[in-house]
Enzyme design. Structure first.
Site, PDB file in Angstrom:
ATOM      1  N   GLU A 163       0.935  -1.454   0.331  1.00  0.00           N
ATOM      2  CA  GLU A 163      -0.026   0.141   0.208  1.00  0.00           C
ATOM      3  C   GLU A 163       0.835   1.074   0.070  1.00  0.00           C
ATOM      4  O   GLU A 163       0.456   2.332   0.262  1.00  0.00           O
ATOM      5  CB  GLU A 163      -1.202   0.268   1.564  1.00  0.00           C
ATOM      6  CG  GLU A 163      -1.475  -1.171   1.646  1.00  0.00           C
ATOM      7  CD  GLU A 163      -2.802  -0.848   2.848  1.00  0.00           C
ATOM      8  OE1 GLU A 163      -2.783  -0.800   3.847  1.00  0.00           O
ATOM      9  OE2 GLU A 163      -3.369  -2.400   2.281  1.00  0.00           O
ATOM     10  N   GLU A 270      -5.699 -10.950  -1.297  1.00  0.00           N
ATOM     11  CA  GLU A 270      -6.836 -11.473  -0.335  1.00  0.00           C
ATOM     12  C   GLU A 270      -8.334 -10.985  -0.051  1.00  0.00           C
ATOM     13  O   GLU A 270      -8.617  -9.835   0.597  1.00  0.00           O
ATOM     14  CB  GLU A 270      -5.699  -9.515   0.590  1.00  0.00           C
ATOM     15  CG  GLU A 270      -5.023  -9.256   0.638  1.00  0.00           C
ATOM     16  CD  GLU A 270      -4.589  -8.355   1.874  1.00  0.00           C
ATOM     17  OE1 GLU A 270      -5.739  -7.457   2.841  1.00  0.00           O
ATOM     18  OE2 GLU A 270      -3.236  -8.212   1.975  1.00  0.00           O
TER      19      GLU A 270
HETATM   20  C1  GLA Z   1      -4.812  -4.440   4.214  1.00  0.00           C
HETATM   21  C2  GLA Z   1      -3.472  -5.103   4.600  1.00  0.00           C
HETATM   22  C3  GLA Z   1      -3.826  -6.591   5.231  1.00  0.00           C
HETATM   23  C4  GLA Z   1      -4.924  -6.527   6.500  1.00  0.00           C
HETATM   24  C5  GLA Z   1      -6.978  -5.742   5.512  1.00  0.00           C
HETATM   25  C6  GLA Z   1      -7.284  -5.566   6.877  1.00  0.00           C
HETATM   26  O1  GLA Z   1      -5.460  -5.070   3.037  1.00  0.00           O
HETATM   27  O2  GLA Z   1      -2.690  -5.881   3.866  1.00  0.00           O
HETATM   28  O3  GLA Z   1      -2.752  -7.487   5.900  1.00  0.00           O
HETATM   29  O4  GLA Z   1      -4.693  -6.250   7.511  1.00  0.00           O
HETATM   30  O5  GLA Z   1      -5.644  -4.540   5.625  1.00  0.00           O
HETATM   31  O6  GLA Z   1      -7.358  -7.119   7.793  1.00  0.00           O
END
Ligand code: GLA
Length: 365
Positions: A163, A270
């Site tokens: 990020e 994710e």
């Molecule tokens: C981001 C992070 C993850 C997690 C999510 C929320 O996407 O990359 O590790 O913390 O936020 O759970």
């Protein structure tokens, strides 16, 4: 077991939701097949886990039946694993890696450098002031090489930088403490340090909202700089915290093709499918705001999951992994974020760990 369930299901034939779920359980348990088996000739199917989930009998069985890759949800983040400069906390990360090793699962490491869940000491010197760029890069190097080195050969892919691109569409890189002290060099250096520690690990840049055209362009700009500078980056992670409302098929395809045009692999890192529209800011539950998983939402979610998995399968030459963020609707980070206490239902398994409609949509092809 199968007969009993089938008979029961016939009795309640008029209750269609229940019927579907009973048939689904029967099918899944009788065949013993899981997501990983349906996708064997496509890509590994992973799940984010905590050490506690591996000790829970029901969850452990579900994980082993359905998934063939694990991502530690929190255990390898900088704060939890490196709470003080001279102290690492390995127990949780070690437990996940050992479980994966004993059961033949792959491990994706997550993550080495992020603006969140970073311990405060990282940026502060002995004088209590912000450290210099030189010291911060040295600390980053020590951190990355210690963690990646410990799991060398056991972790096949790492999210190296998480990020780094700003949420503000008029800006480029996020003005994090990393950036304030190092400028964009921390991104380049993080990849080099990780590659030195394990030259065989595939290294990823990982981010969210990657399908939104304006963010996609800014992420592409960063990735292109890395590729042009011959930084050892192997792929880009689409976090895929999606919803019933986005992305569209067109946006998803455009993102995969754009990033793949740089010669990078793509992983879905994710994945979850919120039943609510995206909200960035954390907030409390409004009075009267409630959350029920209606048959309509169940169907809409199944349609959206079917669409994205059709795209994943079509791009199997580029997509080298798909990981879900949490195991079942019993527990999801989205129950607390962005609206504290609002139940969400973003995964393929319900609160009893049974396959939902969406599960059958993504495995029927
Ligand atoms: C981001 C992070 C993850 C997690 C999510 C929320 O996407 O990359 O590790 O913390 O936020 O759970």
């Amino acid at each position: 077991m199968f007969k009993k369930i089938k008979k029961q299901a016939l009795i309640v034939a008029t209750v269609s939701g229940l019927l579907t779920s009973l048939q689904a359980d029967a099918q899944s348990s009788s065949q013993g097949k899981g997501l990983k088996d349906y996708y064997q000739s496509y890509f590994p199917i992973g799940v984010a886990v905590s050490p506690a989930s591996l000790k829970d009998t029901a969850l452990r069985a579900l994980i082993l039946q359905q998934f063939n890759s694990l991502t530690p949800e929190n255990a390898m983040k900088m704060g939890p694993i490196h709470p003080q400069e001279n102290r690492y906390y390995w127990d949780n990360a070690d437990a996940i890696v050992a479980f994966a090793g004993a059961n033949g699962l792959k491990v994706r490491g997550h993550n080495l450098c992020w603006h969140e869940q970073t311990p405060a000491w990282m940026f502060i010197g002995e004088d209590g002031k912000r450290v210099s760029k030189e010291i911060l890069l040295k600390r980053l190097k020590d951190h990355i090489q210690t963690v990646v080195g410990r799991y060398k050969g056991k972790i096949y892919a790492w999210d190296v930088v998480n990020e780094a691109v700003d949420d503000d569409s008029t800006k480029f890189l996020r003005n994090s403490t990393w950036y304030k002290i190092c400028g964009e060099d921390y991104i380049y250096e993080a990849f080099k340090y990780a590659h030195e520690a394990d030259p065989n690990a595939v290294l990823f840049y990982n981010d969210y909202n990657t399908e939104r055209p304006e963010k996609r362009e800014r992420i592409y700009r960063l990735l292109k700089k890395l590729v042009d500078a011959k930084i050892p980056i192997g792929g880009v992670g689409l976090q895929a915290h999606w919803s019933l409302y986005e992305p569209s098929q067109k946006e998803l395809i455009a993102t995969i093709e754009k990033f793949a045009s740089l010669g990078l692999k793509v992983q879905i890192t994710e994945l979850d499918m919120s039943v609510y529209p995206w909200e960035k800011q954390s907030r409390a539950l409004h009075a009267g705001e409630s959350a029920e998983f209606t048959p309509l939402l169940d169907q809409k979610q199944a349609d959206q999951y079917r669409m994205v998995f059709e795209v994943f399968r079509k791009y199997k030459d580029v997509i080298t992994g798909v990981t879900f963020w949490n195991i079942s609707d019993k527990h999801t980070w989205l129950d607390e974020y962005p609206v504290r206490g609002r139940k969400n239902y973003p995964l393929l398994f319900d609160q009893q760990n049974h396959p939902k409609k969406a599960y059958w949509e993504v495995t029927r092809f």
